[in-house]
Motif scaffolding. Structure first.
Motif, PDB file in Angstrom:
ATOM      1  N   ASN A   3       0.678  -1.213   0.143  1.00 18.72           N
ATOM      2  CA  ASN A   3      -0.189  -0.072   0.070  1.00 18.72           C
ATOM      3  C   ASN A   3       0.870   1.314  -0.115  1.00 18.72           C
ATOM      4  O   ASN A   3       2.259   1.213   0.123  1.00 18.72           O
ATOM      5  CB  ASN A   3      -0.979  -0.002   1.172  1.00 18.72           C
ATOM      6  N   GLU A   6       3.358   1.522   3.021  1.00 15.77           N
ATOM      7  CA  GLU A   6       4.546   0.383   2.995  1.00 15.77           C
ATOM      8  C   GLU A   6       5.200   0.995   1.773  1.00 15.77           C
ATOM      9  O   GLU A   6       6.763   0.813   2.087  1.00 15.77           O
ATOM     10  CB  GLU A   6       3.708  -0.572   2.574  1.00 15.77           C
ATOM     11  N   HIS A   7       4.995   1.429   0.823  1.00 11.04           N
ATOM     12  CA  HIS A   7       5.691   2.099  -0.432  1.00 11.04           C
ATOM     13  C   HIS A   7       6.819   3.016   0.232  1.00 11.04           C
ATOM     14  O   HIS A   7       7.984   2.862  -0.177  1.00 11.04           O
ATOM     15  CB  HIS A   7       5.032   2.636  -1.691  1.00 11.04           C
TER      16      HIS A   7
END
Length: 170
Positions: A3, A6-7
């Motif tokens: 998501n 997280e990226h």
């Protein structure tokens, strides 16, 4: 697929450190800063977090619109990629070609698989990778000893071993 949060975490904690420190030629101030903030440990922690959440992976990371890379979370996957290079896994990534092309435009590391097949035998002969000891080992060892002695002299004179002295030697 990761998501957005997280990226951002992967880009900041895993990928930024090696890029900032200098992937080919190290930037001493950036290396010192990364060490001060323990950036490598943060990257390891992030990889562990991803593996705990996603299992053995790999997971896809979007670098730019339309450009994704696989982040390997399992040592077996890392070994597979290394063992199956250059096909189907090419080491000639966009970043590596950009970094090495001006140093070694015809080098095997940044070549297409077909050009690599042609260039690799020359590298193998020059490196004498089939031999335990290179035929020029004695000459190389002497040169290394001389450089290390000069570095030790610097250390004895200044009392410090810093990056500038080391990088000058190497």
């Amino acid at each position: 697929m990761l998501n957005a949060v997280e990226h951002a975490r992967v880009l900041a904690r895993v990928l930024a450190s090696p890029v900032i420190k200098g992937p080919i030629i190290r930037r001493p101030n950036a290396v010192n800063l990364a060490e001060r903030f323990d950036a490598d440990a943060a990257g390891v922690d992030e990889m562990k977090r991803l593996r705990a959440k996603y299992g053995d992976g790999p997971v896809q990371v979007r670098l730019t619109p339309g450009r994704r890379v696989a982040l390997l979370l399992n040592p077996d996957d890392v070994h597979r990629v290394l063992n199956e290079t250059p096909e189907p896994f090419s080491p000639a990534s966009l970043e590596k070609r950009g970094a090495l092309n001006h140093f070694q435009p015809a080098g095997a590391l940044v070549s297409s698989p077909s050009a690599r097949r042609e260039r690799r035998p020359f590298n193998e002969r020059a490196l004498e990778s089939g031999k335990t000891i290179h035929s020029h080992a004695e000459t190389m060892t002497q040169a290394i000893r001389e450089e290390v002695e000069a570095l030790r002299g610097h250390l004895d004179f200044t009392g410090t071993l810093d990056w500038e002295a080391f990088s000058t030697m190497s």
